[in-house]
Design an enzyme around this catalytic site. Structure first.
Site, short mmCIF file in Angstrom:
data_model
loop_
_atom_site.label_atom_id
_atom_site.label_comp_id
_atom_site.label_asym_id
_atom_site.label_seq_id
_atom_site.Cartn_x
_atom_site.Cartn_y
_atom_site.Cartn_z
N SER A 112 -1.61 -65.30 66.19
CA SER A 112 -2.72 -64.48 65.73
C SER A 112 -3.93 -64.61 66.65
O SER A 112 -4.20 -65.69 67.21
CB SER A 112 -3.13 -64.91 64.32
OG SER A 112 -4.34 -64.30 63.92
N TYR A 136 -6.30 -57.35 67.58
CA TYR A 136 -7.11 -56.29 66.98
C TYR A 136 -7.99 -55.72 68.09
O TYR A 136 -8.44 -56.45 68.97
CB TYR A 136 -8.02 -56.83 65.87
CG TYR A 136 -7.29 -57.36 64.67
CD1 TYR A 136 -6.81 -56.51 63.68
CD2 TYR A 136 -7.08 -58.74 64.51
CE1 TYR A 136 -6.14 -57.01 62.56
CE2 TYR A 136 -6.41 -59.24 63.41
CZ TYR A 136 -5.96 -58.37 62.44
OH TYR A 136 -5.30 -58.86 61.34
N THR A 162 -2.10 -54.72 66.10
CA THR A 162 -2.08 -54.45 64.67
C THR A 162 -2.72 -53.10 64.40
O THR A 162 -3.89 -52.89 64.73
CB THR A 162 -2.81 -55.56 63.89
OG1 THR A 162 -2.06 -56.77 64.02
CG2 THR A 162 -2.92 -55.22 62.42
N LYS A 248 2.29 -53.18 65.61
CA LYS A 248 2.67 -53.90 64.39
C LYS A 248 1.96 -53.26 63.20
O LYS A 248 0.72 -53.23 63.16
CB LYS A 248 2.27 -55.37 64.52
CG LYS A 248 2.69 -56.25 63.36
CD LYS A 248 2.32 -57.70 63.64
CE LYS A 248 2.78 -58.63 62.54
NZ LYS A 248 2.07 -58.39 61.27
N HIS A 272 1.54 -55.81 56.63
CA HIS A 272 0.57 -56.91 56.64
C HIS A 272 0.81 -57.87 55.47
O HIS A 272 -0.12 -58.44 54.90
CB HIS A 272 -0.86 -56.37 56.59
CG HIS A 272 -1.82 -57.09 57.49
ND1 HIS A 272 -2.18 -56.61 58.73
CD2 HIS A 272 -2.50 -58.25 57.34
CE1 HIS A 272 -3.05 -57.44 59.29
NE2 HIS A 272 -3.25 -58.45 58.46
#
Length: 382
Positions: A112, A136, A162, A248, A272
């Protein structure tokens, strides 16, 4: 923590680990958005699929290795640890402990952006494991660009962009708990990437909430950009990195086509973990239309509610190339650090192997749609 009972399943692992977590972190890990409908459905939807077991198939030897390589490497099983934030809330080793467990058992891992351990240290702990860097895109694109360049320099193979989080889902538990990262922890990847603070979308005064309510945002704010789109964002990422670009958070045929037309290298079916749109499709229910739309043009991966070897089997049967687990890694880490994550990996590997044997499939390549029937409600587009 000391082992006090025999852990036989991932539900055992969850039950053994989570009572030892403080309430706010536990709720952060265990809950989702709104009324938790999608969170529950991610697991429940697997029950509508049943395995057609074949007999007398000569299953004396079972090979659980993936039918395809990932970034030129053959992993132990078509299973990996999905990116999730703040592993150090579970154990001081944090994402480094997770990466070391993946390295030890030859599993891939996604990291992440909001990891507690810096990406460079995670790569050192799992040089053959830490492959995907989850990203992000902020309104301050320079921050995202700096992260991408750091990840590429460290040796990550792909960006997992994402795409299901233009705004943060309404996570009641985090709002009620006023969730904040413990003061002794931080999101280390952002050190040296920006002079501006990183917006915490969960906080009441966050820029994310202000933007949603119509307020103007400074152009250099490090807040997730809700205006990312297929036409601009993928080409921009392609211009700043040589890593593969995956998306994703895709759950429809329409977005599958759009993603492939935009030039992505892979698609990751995800909602998510039920933390964004409530009452959305379970990922196992979304998987078939994504696979059909992709038509073999790009690999398809999936996460969401996978808790058993049978769940992995069903994902593979419906066309997934790789299957990813998020929360179970946290349970393992909370239970016994790196060793707990390795225990989680062992449990799911063994369960997949036994499922394959009892279903009459000797290799992952033999797992296909003919192995399944659906007994529950059909998925019908209106």
């Amino acid at each position: 923590m000391p082992i006090t009972q025999k852990i036989l399943s991932l539900s055992d692992l969850e039950a053994a680990a989570m009572p030892y977590a403080e309430k706010a972190p536990r709720d952060y890990w265990e809950t989702g958005s709104n009324d938790l409908l999608t969170l529950a459905e991610n697991q429940n939807a697997f029950n509508y699929l049943k395995i057609r077991a074949r007999a007398m198939r000569g299953v004396g030897t079972i090979d659980i290795s993936p039918k395809v390589e990932l970034f030129g490497r053959k992993f132990r099983a078509p299973i990996g640890v999905a990116p999730s934030a703040y592993h150090q809330m579970a154990d001081d080793s944090g994402e480094c402990g997770t990466a070391a467990a993946c390295q030890a058992r030859n599993w891939p891992m996604g990291l992440s952006s909001f990891s507690n351990k810096p990406l460079e240290e995670v790569r050192e702990a799992g040089p053959d494991a830490a492959l995907f860097f989850q990203l992000y895109v902020f309104k301050n694109k320079k921050t995202s660009e700096n992260l991408v360049k750091k990840a590429e320099k460290a040796g990550f193979k792909a960006i997992a962009l994402t795409v299901d989080t233009p705004y943060l889902g309404n996570r009641y538990a985090d709002v009620r708990n006023n969730f904040k990262l413990p003061s002794h922890l931080s999101a280390r990847n952002f050190e040296g990437t920006t002079d501006q603070p990183i917006d915490n979308a969960a906080e009441a005064d966050s820029w994310a909430r202000k933007i949603f309510n119509g307020e103007e945002c400074p152009p250099d704010a490090n807040v997730v950009d809700p205006d990312i789109n297929w036409a601009e964002t993928i080409p921009w990422l392609r211009s700043i990195t040589n890593m593969q670009i995956w998306v994703k958070g895709v759950v429809t045929a329409e977005d599958t086509h759009a993603a492939i037309e935009a030039g992505v290298d892979g698609i990751w079916v995800s909602n998510h973990g039920g933390r964004q749109l409530d009452s959305g499709l379970a990922t196992i229910d979304a998987l078939p239309e994504v696979v059909e739309a992709a038509a073999g043009r790009v690999p398809i991966h999936i996460d969401g509610g996978i808790r058993r070897g049978g769940d992995v089997f069903k994902c593979l049967a419906l066309g997934a190339d790789f299957v990813w687990l998020g929360r179970p890694a946290i349970w393992g880490l909370k239970y016994d650090g790196q060793a707990g994550v390795e225990l989680m990996e062992q449990i799911i590997e063994d369960d997949l192997k036994l499922t394959m044997a009892l279903a009459g499939t000797k290799t992952v390549a033999e797992i296909n749609r003919s192995c399944l029937v659906r007994i529950g409600p059909a998925i019908v587009k209106l």
